[in-house]
Write a protein that holds these residues in place. Structure first.
Motif, short mmCIF file in Angstrom:
data_model
loop_
_atom_site.label_atom_id
_atom_site.label_comp_id
_atom_site.label_asym_id
_atom_site.label_seq_id
_atom_site.Cartn_x
_atom_site.Cartn_y
_atom_site.Cartn_z
N THR A 8 0.60 -0.95 -0.31
CA THR A 8 -0.05 0.39 0.04
C THR A 8 0.99 1.41 -0.09
O THR A 8 2.39 1.12 0.23
N LEU A 9 -0.02 2.41 -1.29
CA LEU A 9 0.86 4.00 -0.35
C LEU A 9 -0.06 4.82 1.57
O LEU A 9 0.54 5.41 1.10
N PHE A 11 0.31 4.84 3.91
CA PHE A 11 1.43 4.85 5.59
C PHE A 11 0.40 4.84 6.69
O PHE A 11 -0.88 5.51 6.91
N GLN A 85 5.83 -2.05 8.64
CA GLN A 85 5.34 -0.18 8.74
C GLN A 85 5.31 -0.35 10.15
O GLN A 85 4.96 0.25 10.53
#
Lengths: 121, 121
Positions: A8-9, A11, A85
Protein backbone atom coordinates in the motif's frame (compact mmCIF):
# COMPACT_ATOMS: atom_id res chain seq x y z
CA UNK A 1 3.79 -12.24 -2.80
CA UNK A 2 2.35 -9.35 -0.91
CA UNK A 3 -0.38 -8.18 1.36
CA UNK A 4 -1.80 -4.71 1.73
CA UNK A 5 0.65 -3.55 4.40
CA UNK A 6 3.52 -4.48 2.10
CA UNK A 7 2.34 -2.77 -1.04
CA UNK A 8 0.00 0.00 0.00
CA UNK A 9 0.97 3.64 -0.41
CA UNK A 10 -1.10 4.47 2.67
CA UNK A 11 1.11 5.20 5.66
CA UNK A 12 -0.21 3.08 8.51
CA UNK A 13 2.67 2.94 11.00
CA UNK A 14 2.47 0.19 13.58
CA UNK A 15 3.20 1.90 16.86
CA UNK A 16 3.88 -0.59 19.65
CA UNK A 17 1.96 -0.96 22.90
CA UNK A 18 3.80 2.09 24.23
CA UNK A 19 2.83 4.18 21.18
CA UNK A 20 6.36 4.05 19.78
CA UNK A 21 8.02 3.11 16.50
CA UNK A 22 11.75 2.50 16.07
CA UNK A 23 13.81 4.74 13.80
CA UNK A 24 17.22 3.90 12.33
CA UNK A 25 19.14 7.12 11.72
CA UNK A 26 21.55 6.90 8.79
CA UNK A 27 24.03 9.54 7.62
CA UNK A 28 23.11 10.32 4.04
CA UNK A 29 26.66 11.37 3.21
CA UNK A 30 28.19 7.89 3.59
CA UNK A 31 25.35 5.58 4.73
CA UNK A 32 26.83 5.11 8.22
CA UNK A 33 24.23 4.04 10.78
CA UNK A 34 24.41 6.62 13.57
CA UNK A 35 21.78 5.53 16.06
CA UNK A 36 18.47 3.81 16.76
CA UNK A 37 15.76 5.43 18.88
CA UNK A 38 12.01 5.63 19.24
CA UNK A 39 9.47 8.12 17.99
CA UNK A 40 5.85 8.47 18.97
CA UNK A 41 3.33 10.03 16.61
CA UNK A 42 4.08 13.50 18.00
CA UNK A 43 7.86 13.12 17.47
CA UNK A 44 7.35 11.87 13.93
CA UNK A 45 5.01 14.78 13.18
CA UNK A 46 7.55 17.26 14.63
CA UNK A 47 10.30 15.63 12.57
CA UNK A 48 8.24 16.02 9.41
CA UNK A 49 7.07 19.54 10.24
CA UNK A 50 10.47 20.97 11.18
CA UNK A 51 12.73 18.85 8.97
CA UNK A 52 14.89 18.00 11.98
CA UNK A 53 15.05 14.77 13.97
CA UNK A 54 12.83 14.68 17.07
CA UNK A 55 12.39 11.82 19.50
CA UNK A 56 10.15 10.90 22.38
CA UNK A 57 12.03 10.44 25.63
CA UNK A 58 10.52 7.56 27.55
CA UNK A 59 12.44 8.45 30.73
CA UNK A 60 11.44 12.12 30.68
CA UNK A 61 8.09 11.57 28.93
CA UNK A 62 8.90 14.51 26.72
CA UNK A 63 9.30 15.42 23.05
CA UNK A 64 12.80 16.63 22.25
CA UNK A 65 14.76 17.73 19.22
CA UNK A 66 17.94 15.73 18.72
CA UNK A 67 20.78 18.17 19.45
CA UNK A 68 18.67 20.74 21.28
CA UNK A 69 21.33 20.92 24.02
CA UNK A 70 24.44 19.54 22.23
CA UNK A 71 23.94 21.46 19.02
CA UNK A 72 24.28 18.19 17.10
CA UNK A 73 21.15 18.50 15.01
CA UNK A 74 20.31 16.32 12.04
CA UNK A 75 18.43 17.56 8.98
CA UNK A 76 16.05 15.04 7.48
CA UNK A 77 16.70 14.04 3.87
CA UNK A 78 14.32 11.11 3.53
CA UNK A 79 12.01 9.02 5.74
CA UNK A 80 11.38 5.43 4.70
CA UNK A 81 9.17 2.79 6.29
CA UNK A 82 9.73 -0.95 6.11
CA UNK A 83 7.51 -3.63 4.59
CA UNK A 84 5.42 -4.25 7.69
CA UNK A 85 5.43 -0.57 8.67
CA UNK A 86 6.87 -1.09 12.13
CA UNK A 87 10.27 0.56 11.62
CA UNK A 88 11.52 3.80 10.04
CA UNK A 89 14.81 4.48 8.26
CA UNK A 90 15.66 8.17 8.25
CA UNK A 91 18.53 9.51 6.19
CA UNK A 92 19.98 12.72 7.58
CA UNK A 93 22.60 15.37 6.97
CA UNK A 94 24.52 16.36 10.11
CA UNK A 95 24.45 20.10 10.78
CA UNK A 96 27.38 20.27 13.22
CA UNK A 97 30.19 17.76 13.93
CA UNK A 98 27.85 14.87 13.19
CA UNK A 99 28.31 13.22 16.56
CA UNK A 100 24.99 11.50 17.14
CA UNK A 101 25.86 9.62 20.32
CA UNK A 102 25.45 11.20 23.75
CA UNK A 103 28.98 9.93 24.55
CA UNK A 104 30.35 12.35 21.98
CA UNK A 105 31.03 9.68 19.39
CA UNK A 106 29.76 9.88 15.86
CA UNK A 107 27.75 6.65 16.06
CA UNK A 108 26.16 4.88 19.02
CA UNK A 109 27.50 1.62 17.56
CA UNK A 110 31.13 1.88 18.68
CA UNK A 111 31.63 -1.59 20.20
CA UNK A 112 31.85 -4.93 18.41
CA UNK A 113 30.81 -8.24 19.90
CA UNK A 114 33.46 -10.95 19.82
CA UNK A 115 32.39 -14.11 21.57
CA UNK A 116 30.94 -12.96 24.88
CA UNK A 117 32.78 -9.64 25.18
CA UNK A 118 32.95 -6.28 23.43
CA UNK A 119 35.85 -4.43 21.84
CA UNK A 120 35.95 -0.74 20.95
CA UNK A 121 36.05 -0.16 17.22
CA UNK B 1 30.16 11.71 30.13
CA UNK B 2 29.55 8.04 30.54
CA UNK B 3 28.10 5.37 32.72
CA UNK B 4 29.05 1.73 32.90
CA UNK B 5 26.64 0.58 30.20
CA UNK B 6 28.19 3.11 27.79
CA UNK B 7 31.82 2.28 28.36
CA UNK B 8 31.99 -1.28 29.61
CA UNK B 9 33.41 -4.07 27.47
CA UNK B 10 31.01 -6.51 29.15
CA UNK B 11 28.17 -7.44 26.82
CA UNK B 12 24.97 -6.94 28.79
CA UNK B 13 22.25 -6.75 26.14
CA UNK B 14 18.97 -5.23 27.26
CA UNK B 15 16.34 -7.62 25.99
CA UNK B 16 12.85 -6.14 26.19
CA UNK B 17 9.90 -7.52 28.16
CA UNK B 18 9.42 -10.10 25.39
CA UNK B 19 13.05 -11.22 25.59
CA UNK B 20 13.92 -9.52 22.30
CA UNK B 21 16.51 -7.05 21.04
CA UNK B 22 16.28 -5.19 17.73
CA UNK B 23 18.89 -5.76 15.03
CA UNK B 24 19.61 -3.45 12.11
CA UNK B 25 20.97 -5.49 9.21
CA UNK B 26 23.38 -3.54 7.01
CA UNK B 27 25.04 -4.71 3.78
CA UNK B 28 28.77 -4.48 4.37
CA UNK B 29 29.46 -4.01 0.68
CA UNK B 30 27.83 -0.56 0.42
CA UNK B 31 26.35 0.19 3.86
CA UNK B 32 22.76 -0.10 2.64
CA UNK B 33 20.30 -0.83 5.46
CA UNK B 34 18.47 -3.99 4.44
CA UNK B 35 16.08 -4.71 7.29
CA UNK B 36 15.26 -4.46 10.97
CA UNK B 37 14.09 -7.46 12.98
CA UNK B 38 14.24 -8.95 16.43
CA UNK B 39 16.51 -11.54 17.99
CA UNK B 40 16.13 -13.31 21.28
CA UNK B 41 19.14 -14.71 23.14
CA UNK B 42 18.83 -18.01 21.25
CA UNK B 43 18.77 -16.31 17.83
CA UNK B 44 21.77 -14.17 18.72
CA UNK B 45 23.67 -17.24 19.93
CA UNK B 46 22.80 -19.13 16.72
CA UNK B 47 23.91 -16.11 14.66
CA UNK B 48 27.24 -16.05 16.47
CA UNK B 49 27.71 -19.82 16.39
CA UNK B 50 26.87 -20.33 12.69
CA UNK B 51 28.02 -16.99 11.29
CA UNK B 52 24.66 -16.57 9.56
CA UNK B 53 21.75 -14.31 10.51
CA UNK B 54 19.06 -16.00 12.61
CA UNK B 55 15.91 -14.41 13.99
CA UNK B 56 13.17 -15.26 16.41
CA UNK B 57 9.74 -15.38 14.82
CA UNK B 58 7.20 -13.96 17.23
CA UNK B 59 4.27 -15.21 15.13
CA UNK B 60 5.60 -18.76 14.83
CA UNK B 61 7.46 -18.74 18.18
CA UNK B 62 10.39 -20.34 16.42
CA UNK B 63 14.07 -19.78 15.72
CA UNK B 64 14.81 -19.50 12.00
CA UNK B 65 17.78 -18.81 9.79
CA UNK B 66 17.26 -15.87 7.45
CA UNK B 67 17.01 -17.38 3.97
CA UNK B 68 16.34 -20.94 5.10
CA UNK B 69 13.51 -21.17 2.55
CA UNK B 70 14.38 -18.37 0.08
CA UNK B 71 18.09 -19.16 -0.11
CA UNK B 72 18.84 -15.51 0.66
CA UNK B 73 21.25 -16.06 3.51
CA UNK B 74 23.47 -13.40 5.02
CA UNK B 75 26.94 -14.05 6.36
CA UNK B 76 27.84 -12.06 9.44
CA UNK B 77 30.84 -9.76 9.16
CA UNK B 78 30.51 -7.80 12.39
CA UNK B 79 28.05 -7.41 15.27
CA UNK B 80 27.96 -4.07 17.07
CA UNK B 81 25.90 -2.97 20.05
CA UNK B 82 24.81 0.58 20.79
CA UNK B 83 25.65 2.78 23.78
CA UNK B 84 22.77 1.62 25.97
CA UNK B 85 23.01 -1.97 24.71
CA UNK B 86 19.42 -2.21 23.53
CA UNK B 87 20.03 -2.44 19.78
CA UNK B 88 22.39 -4.38 17.50
CA UNK B 89 23.91 -3.34 14.17
CA UNK B 90 24.99 -6.35 12.13
CA UNK B 91 27.01 -5.94 8.96
CA UNK B 92 26.57 -8.80 6.52
CA UNK B 93 27.67 -10.12 3.17
CA UNK B 94 24.81 -11.43 1.03
CA UNK B 95 25.35 -15.00 -0.16
CA UNK B 96 22.77 -15.04 -2.96
CA UNK B 97 20.99 -12.16 -4.76
CA UNK B 98 21.04 -10.10 -1.59
CA UNK B 99 17.29 -9.62 -1.46
CA UNK B 100 16.60 -9.35 2.26
CA UNK B 101 12.90 -8.46 2.07
CA UNK B 102 10.22 -11.15 1.94
CA UNK B 103 8.65 -9.19 -0.95
CA UNK B 104 11.70 -10.04 -3.06
CA UNK B 105 13.19 -6.58 -2.82
CA UNK B 106 16.74 -5.97 -1.70
CA UNK B 107 15.75 -3.81 1.28
CA UNK B 108 12.59 -3.73 3.38
CA UNK B 109 12.79 0.07 3.22
CA UNK B 110 11.38 0.62 -0.29
CA UNK B 111 8.80 3.34 0.42
CA UNK B 112 9.40 6.97 1.34
CA UNK B 113 7.06 9.08 3.44
CA UNK B 114 5.99 12.34 1.84
CA UNK B 115 3.46 14.21 3.92
CA UNK B 116 0.88 11.63 4.91
CA UNK B 117 1.42 9.15 2.06
CA UNK B 118 4.12 6.83 0.77
CA UNK B 119 5.87 6.64 -2.59
CA UNK B 120 7.86 3.72 -3.94
CA UNK B 121 11.54 4.48 -4.22
Amino acid sequence: MSNTTDETLAFTPKFDEHGLIGAVIQDGTDNAVLMFAYMNAEALAATQRTGFIHFWSRSRQKLWMKGETSGETFKVEDIKVDCDQDCLLIRVTPQSMGNACHTGRRSCFYRSLNGKALTFT
